[in-house]
Design a protein around this motif. Structure first.
Motif, short mmCIF file in Angstrom:
data_model
loop_
_atom_site.label_atom_id
_atom_site.label_comp_id
_atom_site.label_asym_id
_atom_site.label_seq_id
_atom_site.Cartn_x
_atom_site.Cartn_y
_atom_site.Cartn_z
N MET A 1 0.85 -1.20 0.00
CA MET A 1 0.00 0.00 0.00
C MET A 1 0.89 1.26 0.00
O MET A 1 1.85 1.33 0.75
N THR A 2 0.55 2.22 -0.84
CA THR A 2 1.33 3.45 -0.92
C THR A 2 1.11 4.27 0.35
O THR A 2 -0.02 4.48 0.78
N THR A 3 2.19 4.74 0.94
CA THR A 3 2.10 5.47 2.20
C THR A 3 1.84 6.95 1.98
O THR A 3 2.04 7.49 0.88
N ILE A 4 1.39 7.62 3.05
CA ILE A 4 1.20 9.07 2.99
C ILE A 4 2.51 9.76 2.65
O ILE A 4 2.54 10.73 1.89
N ASN A 5 3.61 9.26 3.21
CA ASN A 5 4.92 9.85 2.92
C ASN A 5 5.20 9.83 1.42
O ASN A 5 5.57 10.86 0.83
N GLU A 6 5.00 8.70 0.79
CA GLU A 6 5.26 8.59 -0.65
C GLU A 6 4.30 9.45 -1.46
O GLU A 6 4.70 10.14 -2.40
N MET A 7 3.02 9.39 -1.11
CA MET A 7 2.00 10.11 -1.87
C MET A 7 2.14 11.63 -1.72
O MET A 7 1.96 12.38 -2.67
N PHE A 8 2.47 12.07 -0.50
CA PHE A 8 2.63 13.51 -0.27
C PHE A 8 3.83 14.04 -1.06
O PHE A 8 3.75 15.10 -1.69
N ARG A 9 4.93 13.32 -1.03
CA ARG A 9 6.11 13.72 -1.79
C ARG A 9 5.78 13.82 -3.28
O ARG A 9 6.18 14.78 -3.96
N ASN A 10 5.02 12.86 -3.77
CA ASN A 10 4.64 12.88 -5.18
C ASN A 10 3.74 14.07 -5.48
O ASN A 10 3.90 14.73 -6.52
N ARG A 11 2.82 14.36 -4.58
CA ARG A 11 1.86 15.46 -4.81
C ARG A 11 2.56 16.82 -4.88
O ARG A 11 2.19 17.69 -5.68
N ILE A 12 3.56 17.03 -4.03
CA ILE A 12 4.21 18.34 -4.01
C ILE A 12 5.48 18.37 -4.85
O ILE A 12 6.11 19.43 -4.98
N GLY A 13 5.87 17.23 -5.41
CA GLY A 13 7.06 17.20 -6.25
C GLY A 13 8.36 17.20 -5.47
O GLY A 13 9.34 17.83 -5.89
N PHE A 14 8.37 16.49 -4.34
CA PHE A 14 9.58 16.39 -3.54
C PHE A 14 10.22 15.02 -3.79
O PHE A 14 9.51 14.01 -3.83
N PRO A 15 11.53 14.95 -3.96
CA PRO A 15 12.19 13.68 -4.28
C PRO A 15 11.81 12.57 -3.31
O PRO A 15 11.79 12.78 -2.09
N PRO A 16 11.51 11.38 -3.82
CA PRO A 16 11.01 10.29 -2.97
C PRO A 16 12.01 9.78 -1.95
O PRO A 16 11.60 9.28 -0.90
N ASP A 17 13.28 9.89 -2.23
CA ASP A 17 14.29 9.31 -1.34
C ASP A 17 15.10 10.36 -0.58
O ASP A 17 16.03 10.01 0.15
N GLU A 18 14.78 11.64 -0.75
CA GLU A 18 15.57 12.69 -0.09
C GLU A 18 15.16 12.82 1.37
O GLU A 18 13.98 13.05 1.67
N PRO A 19 16.10 12.66 2.31
CA PRO A 19 15.76 12.82 3.72
C PRO A 19 15.30 14.25 4.00
O PRO A 19 15.71 15.20 3.32
N ILE A 20 14.44 14.39 4.98
CA ILE A 20 13.94 15.71 5.35
C ILE A 20 14.34 16.00 6.79
O ILE A 20 14.02 15.24 7.71
N ASN A 21 15.05 17.11 6.98
CA ASN A 21 15.35 17.58 8.33
C ASN A 21 14.84 19.01 8.47
O ASN A 21 14.22 19.55 7.56
N PHE A 22 15.11 19.61 9.61
CA PHE A 22 14.57 20.94 9.89
C PHE A 22 15.00 21.96 8.82
O PHE A 22 14.21 22.82 8.43
N ASP A 23 16.22 21.83 8.34
CA ASP A 23 16.73 22.78 7.35
C ASP A 23 16.06 22.63 5.99
O ASP A 23 16.20 23.51 5.13
N HIS A 24 15.35 21.52 5.78
CA HIS A 24 14.64 21.31 4.52
C HIS A 24 13.22 21.87 4.55
O HIS A 24 12.55 21.88 3.51
N LEU A 25 12.75 22.27 5.72
CA LEU A 25 11.32 22.58 5.84
C LEU A 25 10.88 23.75 4.97
O LEU A 25 9.74 23.76 4.49
N ASP A 26 11.74 24.75 4.77
CA ASP A 26 11.33 25.84 3.90
C ASP A 26 11.07 25.35 2.47
O ASP A 26 10.14 25.79 1.80
N LYS A 27 11.87 24.39 2.03
CA LYS A 27 11.66 23.80 0.69
C LYS A 27 10.35 23.01 0.65
O LYS A 27 9.58 23.12 -0.32
#
Length: 261
Positions: A1-27
């Protein structure tokens, strides 16, 4: 089953495998603002559903709709939680700029409170076009983005003990109140937001049950469709255009990516 993490990244155009930390939040916040419209289509169509993880997934990530604050910030909250952030949803009271008073609908704004290394931040992607596009610390510092300047002041009121202030680029010459909140007024379960949704749908003072409203940031400004009036901001210049019903449907699709019935 496709997860919210995968689907949300796809919806906003964020790379599927790129880690997200606090410094990424503005992006993340920038991409979310460009992808997810703030809109009340289901409210106006009388087709709302109870708020849950599954209903948010269906509405925003499968049907590619947007939503109001309790939709948009809830799906972002789930995404951030899935990526290891310490977050919770809180309630706030919006300040009505036209009437110069706090909204009579009460605590009907949902936002995200983020904790990091002993500090607290507001993260918000559900405040119309008034988005900070960055985490805003509760300690009073001003954050700046292409959308303007934002800060949170500690001040006691009947609506909370903190207030978000904004000075939107090209729109505000002075600081304006956005909303008041109490960090302790947290949302325990997503289902708790159904009361907020009920008030927005039915309250006479609600600004979202009178006419169609769709707004979204664009790469050089914003676009807002309110009833039959389209307002666009591009590079600091505003344009207003009255449109007919057919044009409303075309704009909803072409500008905001929404299919109106």
């Amino acid at each position: 089953m496709t997860t919210i993490n995968e689907m949300f990244r796809n919806r906003i155009g964020f790379p599927p495998d790129e880690p997200i930390n606090f410094d990424h939040l503005d992006k993340v916040l920038e991409k979310t603002a460009l992808a997810l419209p703030f809109e009340n289509v289901r409210v106006m169509n009388d087709s709302i559903t109870d708020i849950s993880e599954e209903s948010l997934k269906e509405k925003i990530l499968e049907s590619n709709e947007g939503g109001l604050c309790y939709d948009l910030n809830s799906i972002l909250y789930l995404f951030l939680s899935n990526n290891g952030f310490n977050v919770t949803l809180i309630r706030g009271v919006v300040y009505n700029q036209t009437q110069q008073k706090w909204s009579d609908t009460g605590r009907t704004h949902a936002a995200i409170l983020l904790y990091k290394k002993g500090r607290r931040y507001i993260v918000d992607t559900g405040f119309g076009s008034n988005l900070p596009l960055k985490p805003v610390p509760l300690s009073g510092e001003t954050v700046s983005s292409r959308n303007g300047e934002f800060r949170i002041e500690k001040e006691a009121s009947n609506h909370g003990n903190y207030c978000l202030y904004m000075k939107r680029k090209h729109k505000d010459e002075e600081w304006k109140k956005g909303y008041a909140f109490d960090p302790a007024d947290t949302v325990t379960n997503l289902s708790d937001l159904n009361e907020m949704q009920r008030i927005i749908v039915s309250h006479p003072a609600s600004g979202f049950n009178k006419q169609l409203l769709i707004t979204k940031l664009t790469h050089n400004g914003s676009a807002t469709l309110a009833g039959n009036l389209l307002t666009t901001w591009a590079d600091g210049k505003m344009k207003k255009e009255e449109v007919d019903e057919n044009r409303v449907k075309e704009l909803a699709k072409d500008v905001f990516g929404l299919n109106l019935l």
